[in-house]
Design a protein around this motif. Structure first.
Motif, short mmCIF file in Angstrom:
data_model
loop_
_atom_site.label_atom_id
_atom_site.label_comp_id
_atom_site.label_asym_id
_atom_site.label_seq_id
_atom_site.Cartn_x
_atom_site.Cartn_y
_atom_site.Cartn_z
N LEU A 15 -9.83 41.78 46.29
CA LEU A 15 -9.12 40.51 46.44
C LEU A 15 -7.64 40.79 46.64
N PHE A 16 -7.03 40.03 47.54
CA PHE A 16 -5.58 40.08 47.73
C PHE A 16 -5.10 38.66 47.98
N ASP A 17 -3.84 38.39 47.77
CA ASP A 17 -3.30 37.05 47.93
C ASP A 17 -3.54 36.54 49.35
N GLY A 18 -4.20 35.38 49.46
CA GLY A 18 -4.50 34.79 50.76
C GLY A 18 -5.86 35.15 51.31
N PHE A 19 -6.69 35.85 50.53
CA PHE A 19 -8.01 36.27 51.02
C PHE A 19 -8.87 35.07 51.40
N PRO A 31 -6.86 26.32 50.08
CA PRO A 31 -6.21 25.57 48.99
C PRO A 31 -7.17 25.18 47.87
N GLY A 32 -6.73 25.44 46.65
CA GLY A 32 -7.50 25.04 45.48
C GLY A 32 -8.55 26.03 45.02
N LEU A 33 -8.65 27.19 45.68
CA LEU A 33 -9.70 28.13 45.31
C LEU A 33 -9.09 29.47 44.89
N THR A 34 -9.34 29.83 43.65
CA THR A 34 -8.85 31.08 43.08
C THR A 34 -10.01 31.85 42.47
N LEU A 35 -10.04 33.16 42.65
CA LEU A 35 -11.04 34.01 42.01
C LEU A 35 -10.34 35.00 41.10
N ARG A 36 -11.05 35.47 40.09
CA ARG A 36 -10.46 36.43 39.15
C ARG A 36 -10.98 37.83 39.42
N ALA A 37 -10.06 38.74 39.68
CA ALA A 37 -10.41 40.15 39.75
C ALA A 37 -10.57 40.66 38.32
N THR A 38 -11.70 41.26 38.04
CA THR A 38 -11.97 41.71 36.67
C THR A 38 -11.63 43.17 36.45
N GLY A 39 -11.25 43.87 37.50
CA GLY A 39 -10.93 45.29 37.36
C GLY A 39 -9.96 45.73 38.43
N ALA A 40 -9.54 46.98 38.34
CA ALA A 40 -8.65 47.58 39.33
C ALA A 40 -9.47 48.36 40.35
N LEU A 41 -9.08 48.29 41.61
CA LEU A 41 -9.78 49.05 42.65
C LEU A 41 -9.69 50.54 42.35
N ASP A 42 -10.85 51.18 42.32
CA ASP A 42 -10.94 52.63 42.13
C ASP A 42 -11.37 53.23 43.46
N PRO A 43 -10.47 53.83 44.22
CA PRO A 43 -10.80 54.29 45.57
C PRO A 43 -11.71 55.51 45.63
N ARG A 78 1.72 46.32 53.10
CA ARG A 78 2.95 46.55 52.33
C ARG A 78 2.71 46.39 50.83
N THR A 79 1.46 46.37 50.44
CA THR A 79 1.12 46.24 49.02
C THR A 79 0.51 47.54 48.50
N GLU A 80 0.20 47.54 47.22
CA GLU A 80 -0.43 48.71 46.60
C GLU A 80 -1.83 48.97 47.15
N LEU A 81 -2.39 47.98 47.84
CA LEU A 81 -3.74 48.14 48.36
C LEU A 81 -3.82 49.18 49.47
N ALA A 82 -2.77 49.28 50.31
CA ALA A 82 -2.82 50.17 51.47
C ALA A 82 -3.06 51.63 51.09
N PRO A 83 -2.28 52.24 50.19
CA PRO A 83 -2.56 53.64 49.85
C PRO A 83 -3.90 53.83 49.16
N LEU A 84 -4.35 52.83 48.41
CA LEU A 84 -5.66 52.94 47.78
C LEU A 84 -6.77 52.95 48.82
N MET A 85 -6.64 52.11 49.86
CA MET A 85 -7.66 52.10 50.92
C MET A 85 -7.58 53.37 51.76
N ARG A 86 -6.39 53.90 51.94
CA ARG A 86 -6.27 55.17 52.65
C ARG A 86 -7.07 56.26 51.92
N ARG A 87 -6.96 56.26 50.60
CA ARG A 87 -7.70 57.24 49.80
C ARG A 87 -9.20 56.99 49.91
N ALA A 88 -9.60 55.72 49.80
CA ALA A 88 -11.04 55.40 49.88
C ALA A 88 -11.65 55.88 51.19
#
Length: 218
Positions: A7-11, A52-64, A99-109
């Protein structure tokens, strides 16, 4: 086996929920073999979707490096607008991912031999605009095909494209087809077919893969 939905903001929520439910059902059909989780690069948090009006909760951190599947959705929002005026268009939301922390994690994955990366809709564009899948074969929503091509990705006009450790799907409803193909890859056609029957949904089109005979011109 593990499946991590990023999940990322605006998904786009349907990009997430449709294949999420398919994989949960498939894991149950496989005797509980598959753990499916919502994750974020930043760890557990409430993530606001682009709907609009829909939010989900990430329950963990991405482990690449965690063996299994990492699924990246696209974004939800206006297609057209003026980014200079602050309009949060889909291309703006997808470009921000790089430009977020997700990019390097996906590069690793994408370098991990035991990790399969999958995308729905604009998820492939998010990876492409971050410079992560240049030269790979992929697809995306029809509205983003030209942009995907401009990033150096080899675009394939198919609903689902299987490029080995990278599987991409087209528009938002193709998340169902992606989920079923992932089940086929992980567990075989019997599990995938059982979930098709449960959901009363038949996969559309042929999954493109780089194998078999080349078609001749006609």
């Amino acid at each position: 086996m593990h499946a991590q939905f990023v999940l990322f903001d605006g998904f786009d929520p349907l990009d997430v929920v449709a294949p999420f439910e398919v994989l949960v059902a498939g894991g149950a059909a496989a005797g509980g073999d598959l753990t499916v989780e919502l994750v974020a690069a930043e760890g557990p948090r409430e993530v606001v979707s682009g709907t609009p009006g829909l939010t989900l909760r990430a329950t963990g951190a991405l482990d690449p490096v965690r063996p299994g599947v990492v699924v990246v959705p696209g974004a939800s929002g206006p297609v057209e607008g003026d980014p200079d005026a602050g309009d949060e268009t889909i291309p703006v939301l997808l470009a921000r991912v790089g430009r977020t922390e997700l990019a390097p994690l996906m590069r690793r994955a994408l370098t991990e031999p035991e990790v399969l990366v999958a995308t729905v809709c604009g998820g492939s564009l998010a990876l492409a605009m971050a410079g992560l899948i240049e030269g790979r074969r992929a697809t995306t929503n029809a509205l983003g095909i030209d942009l995907l091509d401009a990033t150096g990705v080899e675009v394939v006009a198919a609903r689902v494209v299987d490029d080995g450790d990278l599987i991409t799907a087209g528009g938002v409803t193709s998340g169902l087809d992606l989920g079923l193909h992932l089940l086929d890859r992980m567990y075989g056609p019997r599990i995938a077919h059982a979930v098709e029957r449960l959901f009363e949904y038949e996969r559309r089109g042929v999954v493109w893969a780089d194998r078999g005979r080349e078609p001749v011109a006609w």
